[in-house]
Design an enzyme around this catalytic site. Structure first.
Site, short mmCIF file in Angstrom:
data_model
loop_
_atom_site.label_atom_id
_atom_site.label_comp_id
_atom_site.label_asym_id
_atom_site.label_seq_id
_atom_site.Cartn_x
_atom_site.Cartn_y
_atom_site.Cartn_z
N GLU A 148 -28.56 -38.35 18.90
CA GLU A 148 -28.51 -38.71 20.32
C GLU A 148 -27.77 -37.63 21.09
OE1 GLU A 148 -29.71 -41.32 21.90
OE2 GLU A 148 -29.96 -42.96 20.45
N HIS A 209 -38.25 -38.62 20.25
CA HIS A 209 -38.59 -40.04 20.15
C HIS A 209 -39.92 -40.32 20.84
CE1 HIS A 209 -36.67 -44.35 20.07
NE2 HIS A 209 -37.71 -44.24 19.29
N ASP A 219 -37.70 -40.13 25.74
CA ASP A 219 -36.67 -39.17 25.38
C ASP A 219 -37.10 -38.26 24.22
OD1 ASP A 219 -36.45 -41.78 24.06
OD2 ASP A 219 -34.71 -40.99 23.03
#
Length: 231
Positions: A148, A209, A219
């Site tokens: 992330e 993703h 994203d």
């Protein structure tokens, strides 16, 4: 905004998957403090400054397959706090609350946090498929490492999870990615690939993703510069 809808939108800000489709381990309720300098040194690794902030075990499970992919995401707390969207403690709490996760999180200044050990499958991919990996259908968590980055995408990508007025209140410098994040991501990827030879350094194995779940996710988004990773 009704409370139920508010909570639902907040959930979709997180890029992790719903845990309803995965088997979870017995949870250990804990919110550990950050511990500096994770020992990841070996002859095959790079000496990275990584901060360990492990999520509870219920946010991951024992990995059941070899690692072949890395998946990139963005996450933020802009819906609840558009003027302070990257408060790491609040974002950690969201992961903990909704029982989703990734292995690593990269902050705006290039800080790297370890949230889930690589030997465990994090809940970050969710439902999706890859054209050349049909056996991975809905199962990429087991085969991948999730990273992330604290970022906010372009307006068109974010309107499905937040109202336009909230997006417009976000500071310009909080939208997109920073040079420090790209630098940290390159170093982290180099380290991951050295320790996981099953991951090839190409766009088939290092993916966003949105490539796995294009209907649900946007994203890392159009503002992410893949060329800064050498692609």
């Amino acid at each position: 905004m009704p409370k139920t809808i508010y909570l639902l939108i907040t959930f979709f800000i997180l890029t992790g998957c719903s845990t309803s489709t995965v088997q979870k381990d017995t949870s250990i309720k804990e919110s550990p403090p950050i511990v500096k300098s994770v020992d990841m040194e070996s002859p095959e690794t790079i000496n990275l400054d990584i901060e360990e902030w492990l999520l509870p075990k219920r946010n991951s499970r024992v990995r059941a397959a070899p690692i072949t992919h890395v998946m990139l995401h963005f996450t933020n707390n802009a819906l609840r706090a558009p003027q302070d969207p990257y408060n790491i403690e609040e974002i950690y709490s969201l992961f903990e609350e909704y029982e989703v996760s990734a292995h690593y999180l990269i902050g705006r200044e290039g800080e790297i946090y370890l949230l889930v050990p690589e030997e465990r499958a994090a809940f970050h991919a969710g439902k999706g498929h890859l054209l050349n990996y049909q056996d991975y259908h809905y199962g990429l968590n087991d085969y991948s490492i999730g990273i992330e980055l604290l970022a906010v995408g372009m307006k068109e990508e974010m309107l499905s999870i937040m109202p336009e007025d909230i997006y417009d209140s976000i500071k310009t410098e909080d939208i997109g990615y920073t040079d420090s994040q790209y630098e940290a991501l390159n170093q982290l990827l180099e380290d991951i690939l050295k320790r996981n030879p099953g991951i090839k350094k190409d766009r088939e194995h290092i993916i966003g993703h949105d490539e796995y779940a294009p209907v649900r996710k946007s994203d890392p988004g159009e503002l992410f510069d893949w060329e800064k990773l050498g692609f």
